[in-house]
Enzyme design. Structure first.
Site, PDB file in Angstrom:
ATOM      1  CG  LEU A  13       9.245 -72.026   3.887  1.00  0.00           C
ATOM      2  CD1 LEU A  13       9.535 -72.448   2.452  1.00  0.00           C
ATOM      3  CD2 LEU A  13       8.190 -72.923   4.482  1.00  0.00           C
TER       4      LEU A  13
ATOM      5  CD  GLU B  20      16.562 -81.324   1.014  1.00  0.00           C
ATOM      6  OE1 GLU B  20      16.470 -81.152   2.246  1.00  0.00           O
ATOM      7  OE2 GLU B  20      17.645 -81.545   0.433  1.00  0.00           O
ATOM      8  CG  LEU B  21       9.040 -78.221  -0.907  1.00  0.00           C
ATOM      9  CD1 LEU B  21       8.610 -77.855  -2.325  1.00  0.00           C
ATOM     10  CD2 LEU B  21       7.841 -78.664  -0.071  1.00  0.00           C
ATOM     11  CG  ASP B  22      10.194 -74.409  -0.810  1.00  0.00           C
ATOM     12  OD1 ASP B  22      10.202 -74.065  -2.009  1.00  0.00           O
ATOM     13  OD2 ASP B  22       9.144 -74.480  -0.135  1.00  0.00           O
ATOM     14  CB  ALA B  23      16.190 -77.717   0.363  1.00  0.00           C
TER      15      ALA B  23
END
Length: 286
Positions: free
Chosen positions: A197, A227-230
């Site tokens: 990602l 916040e997705l994958d952050a």
């Protein structure tokens, strides 16, 4: 003697180390490990982890927590956490159909390599019931029907509350959790994903990586945020691959690195080695 740990965050100023070590000495503690970090000696943020042995008390540690709050934590305006090694955190695992991360955690837990009390496993699929129950753990199947995400999350939160879960590990749980769900467990949900990602997003990143001829694949373990994958990164690692590796090989190597990265991140959290600083972490003694 009891083994204990202090994890501290506060504004940097003179006297913090002396105050903490002096307090522990005053109350019969013996420091066995001490790590510290400052972002800036002049008005920066100070982080500290202290492992120590303390006199056995009953009930465990309540008086020590109260005295530390009064004598040290409040004067220095600390965010702090005092835990005892014998008081294992209650950990729940969420999983979908991929089982490699789940089984790695359960295997290490069964060998006492993860200092946790695993309270159960929740999945949106029924696939892993037999494997999980073989470890003597409860397995809760909570499907997520189309348009019924809120109902499924409410059932999951009820189950986590019933179990008294203090840490939630997403061992390849392939559903996006709502901001409201994440907010119920701040800095207490650990997720694992591949490190392609954002370059190779979507349902088949390993095929995309193969078609681009990547030479490194990896994994990232982080705290989940809205916040997705952050969220704040706890641990990462990579494995080298070559032109000889096909898509299946890349997937296998990806599972290998995901297992080890997630297990390390979970263990460090359980051992109070991770301090969150904004969207970053300070990880001690690894």
């Amino acid at each position: 003697m009891s083994h204990a740990r202090l994890l501290i965050t506060c504004s940097d100023r003179p006297g913090i180390v002396a105050a903490v070590s002096g307090f522990l000495t005053q109350y019969g503690g013996n420091i066995t490990a001490l790590d510290q970090h400052t972002t800036d000696p002049d008005q920066g943020c100070f982080f500290m982890r202290v492992a120590f042995r303390s006199p056995d008390v009953e009930p465990p540690g309540n008086w020590l927590r109260a005295e530390f709050r009064r004598e040290v934590a409040e004067p220095f305006e600390m965010d702090w956490h005092l835990s005892f090694a014998a008081e294992h955190k209650r950990m729940a695992i969420l999983v979908s159909q991929p089982d490699h991360a789940l089984l790695e955690l359960l295997w290490r837990w069964s060998r006492e390599e993860l200092p946790a009390e695993v309270v159960g496993v929740i999945s949106n699929h029924p696939d892993h019931r037999e494997a999980v129950e073989a470890f003597g753990l409860p397995y809760r199947h909570i499907p997520v029907e189309q348009g019924a995400q809120d109902e499924a999350e409410a059932a999951m939160l009820d189950q986590l509350g019933e179990w008294g879960a203090e840490l939630v590990v997403l061992a390849r749980y392939m559903r996006i959790l709502s901001p409201g769900f994440v907010a119920r467990h701040p800095s207490r949900i650990i997720n694992i994903h591949h490190s392609f990602l954002p370059a190779f997003a979507g349902s088949d990143p390993y095929r995309q990586a193969f078609e681009r001829g990547v030479k490194l694949i990896g994994a990232t373990a982080h705290y989940a945020t809205s916040e997705l994958d952050a969220g704040p990164v706890i641990e990462q690692d990579v494995i080298r691959v070559s032109h000889r590796d096909g898509v299946a090989d890349l997937r296998e190597r990806g599972r290998e690195v995901e297992r080890s990265v997630l297990a390390r991140a979970v263990r460090w959290h359980l051992e109070d080695r991770v301090a969150v600083w904004g969207n970053r972490t300070v990880v001690f003694g690894t």
